[in-house]
Design a protein around this motif. Sequence first.
Motif, PDB file in Angstrom:
ATOM      1  N   ASN A   1       8.019  15.579  -0.055  1.00 41.74           N
ATOM      2  CA  ASN A   1       8.700  16.326  -1.121  1.00 41.74           C
ATOM      3  C   ASN A   1       7.885  17.578  -1.399  1.00 41.74           C
ATOM      4  O   ASN A   1       6.801  17.490  -1.966  1.00 41.74           O
ATOM      5  CB  ASN A   1       8.796  15.444  -2.379  1.00 41.74           C
TER       6      ASN A   1
ATOM      7  N   LYS B   1       8.516  19.910  -3.426  1.00 45.08           N
ATOM      8  CA  LYS B   1       8.661  20.399  -4.811  1.00 45.08           C
ATOM      9  C   LYS B   1       8.961  21.906  -4.764  1.00 45.08           C
ATOM     10  O   LYS B   1       9.663  22.359  -3.870  1.00 45.08           O
ATOM     11  CB  LYS B   1       7.415  20.093  -5.636  1.00 45.08           C
TER      12      LYS B   1
ATOM     13  N   HIS C   1      13.970  12.020  -9.503  1.00 45.70           N
ATOM     14  CA  HIS C   1      12.517  12.201  -9.411  1.00 45.70           C
ATOM     15  C   HIS C   1      11.965  12.326 -10.833  1.00 45.70           C
ATOM     16  O   HIS C   1      12.597  12.919 -11.709  1.00 45.70           O
ATOM     17  CB  HIS C   1      12.202  13.461  -8.593  1.00 45.70           C
TER      18      HIS C   1
ATOM     19  N   GLU D   1       7.755   5.290  -7.729  1.00 44.54           N
ATOM     20  CA  GLU D   1       6.794   6.356  -7.993  1.00 44.54           C
ATOM     21  C   GLU D   1       6.285   6.218  -9.425  1.00 44.54           C
ATOM     22  O   GLU D   1       6.879   6.788 -10.350  1.00 44.54           O
ATOM     23  CB  GLU D   1       7.466   7.719  -7.816  1.00 44.54           C
TER      24      GLU D   1
ATOM     25  N   ALA E   1       0.796   8.218 -11.348  1.00 41.26           N
ATOM     26  CA  ALA E   1       0.144   8.422 -10.045  1.00 41.26           C
ATOM     27  C   ALA E   1       0.626   9.695  -9.353  1.00 41.26           C
ATOM     28  O   ALA E   1       0.113  10.066  -8.305  1.00 41.26           O
ATOM     29  CB  ALA E   1       0.406   7.220  -9.139  1.00 41.26           C
ATOM     30  N   ILE E   2       1.610  10.366  -9.941  1.00 37.37           N
ATOM     31  CA  ILE E   2       2.192  11.528  -9.254  1.00 37.37           C
ATOM     32  C   ILE E   2       1.402  12.788  -9.565  1.00 37.37           C
ATOM     33  O   ILE E   2       1.281  13.183 -10.723  1.00 37.37           O
ATOM     34  CB  ILE E   2       3.673  11.712  -9.642  1.00 37.37           C
ATOM     35  N   GLY E   3       0.857  13.371  -8.500  1.00 40.86           N
ATOM     36  CA  GLY E   3       0.110  14.621  -8.632  1.00 40.86           C
ATOM     37  C   GLY E   3      -1.189  14.482  -9.417  1.00 40.86           C
ATOM     38  O   GLY E   3      -1.778  15.473  -9.830  1.00 40.86           O
TER      39      GLY E   3
ATOM     40  N   GLY F   1       3.067   8.554  -4.885  1.00 42.52           N
ATOM     41  CA  GLY F   1       2.089   8.784  -5.949  1.00 42.52           C
ATOM     42  C   GLY F   1       0.725   8.994  -5.329  1.00 42.52           C
ATOM     43  O   GLY F   1       0.048   8.027  -4.989  1.00 42.52           O
ATOM     44  N   SER F   2       0.351  10.277  -5.136  1.00 47.73           N
ATOM     45  CA  SER F   2      -0.958  10.644  -4.594  1.00 47.73           C
ATOM     46  C   SER F   2      -1.265   9.967  -3.251  1.00 47.73           C
ATOM     47  O   SER F   2      -2.401   9.540  -3.007  1.00 47.73           O
ATOM     48  CB  SER F   2      -2.062  10.356  -5.618  1.00 47.73           C
TER      49      SER F   2
ATOM     50  N   LEU G   1       6.641   8.320   0.025  1.00 46.22           N
ATOM     51  CA  LEU G   1       7.165   9.623  -0.374  1.00 46.22           C
ATOM     52  C   LEU G   1       5.953  10.431  -0.834  1.00 46.22           C
ATOM     53  O   LEU G   1       5.246  10.022  -1.758  1.00 46.22           O
ATOM     54  CB  LEU G   1       8.190   9.458  -1.506  1.00 46.22           C
TER      55      LEU G   1
ATOM     56  N   GLY H   1       4.045  13.996  -1.998  1.00 48.65           N
ATOM     57  CA  GLY H   1       4.198  15.321  -2.596  1.00 48.65           C
ATOM     58  C   GLY H   1       3.125  16.263  -2.071  1.00 48.65           C
ATOM     59  O   GLY H   1       3.237  16.815  -0.976  1.00 48.65           O
ATOM     60  N   GLY H   2       2.027  16.407  -2.832  1.00 48.23           N
ATOM     61  CA  GLY H   2       0.972  17.376  -2.511  1.00 48.23           C
ATOM     62  C   GLY H   2       0.506  17.346  -1.059  1.00 48.23           C
ATOM     63  O   GLY H   2       0.376  18.402  -0.427  1.00 48.23           O
TER      64      GLY H   2
HETATM   65  C1  PEP Z   1       6.180  13.253  -5.378  1.00 49.07           C
HETATM   66  O1  PEP Z   1       6.355  14.422  -5.712  1.00 49.07           O
HETATM   67  O2  PEP Z   1       7.165  12.532  -5.155  1.00 49.07           O
HETATM   68  C2  PEP Z   1       4.803  12.752  -5.264  1.00 49.07           C
HETATM   69  C3  PEP Z   1       4.622  11.494  -4.981  1.00 49.07           C
HETATM   70  O3  PEP Z   1       3.782  13.666  -5.457  1.00 49.07           O
HETATM   71  P1  PEP Z   1       2.208  13.463  -5.102  1.00 49.07           P
HETATM   72  O4  PEP Z   1       2.133  12.870  -3.720  1.00 49.07           O
HETATM   73  O5  PEP Z   1       1.654  14.850  -5.163  1.00 49.07           O
HETATM   74  O6  PEP Z   1       1.637  12.545  -6.119  1.00 49.07           O
END
Ligand code: PEP
Length: 256
Positions: free
Chosen positions: A6, A8, A93, A166, A170-172, A211-212, A231, A233-234
Amino acid sequence: MIVAGNWKMHHGPESARSFLRKYRPPTGMEEEPRVLIFPPALSIPAAREALTSNGGVELGAQNMHWETEGAYTGEISPPMLVELEIRHVLVGHSERRAHFGETDADVTRKVRSALEHGLEPLACVGETLEEREDGRVEEVLRRQVEHVLEGASGHAGGPGIRLAYEPVWAIGTGRTATPEDVSRAHGNIRGTLAEVLGHEQAREIPILYGGSVKPENAAGLMEAPNVDGVLVGGASLDPESFAAIVAAGSGGRKSG
Ligand code: PEP
């Protein structure tokens, strides 16, 4: 196994092209995971173009409205995604829920609309830190999953959905749930799916963790029972780190 990225609000068209020129799918994998990337909507055509030389990656959208068309300034409709040959769409999300007021009822509408238009929704669920500290993880996941299933109910040929657990904390944040936490939460989600759909259909629905996730923790998370992918993100923003996570997905185990 599914490894989804993702992006973003990162990677405009030029940057999306450059990512996909640099991204090299790992070679020699025992079992190739399915790889999905969710770029910003404006970057989808550029990503599609760059993908002609880079098979194996599927594209998705990060959001859509449930209506087909109308006076909804700034929104994107399901037929617009279909026209761009998009097959996957993220729904619910936590950033959409937290910053744009997306509700459980909106998630139901979006899942229903996505399925009606032949799109495959990847619906996100997860508790906040406060809900976790209040011991409400199970209750929150149940409510969110039930709303996703309400949108999928009556869909011919099975629910056609995927879920991503998610946890919002834990996200970002760099704070990852342990494989044990993730397994437990996925087990709860699977239990709700089984209550509503029966065990057989519940087993068919992939549950991803988000989540990270990073190259260093991806394999451990994907090996945990009941985890069908991640899934990201960063760590999906850099072609090398994303490729390392895809490689980690080749040794994972399916739900059983
Ligand atoms: C996300 O945006 O779905 C996500 C899990 O972000 P991150 O991996 O940065 O925590």
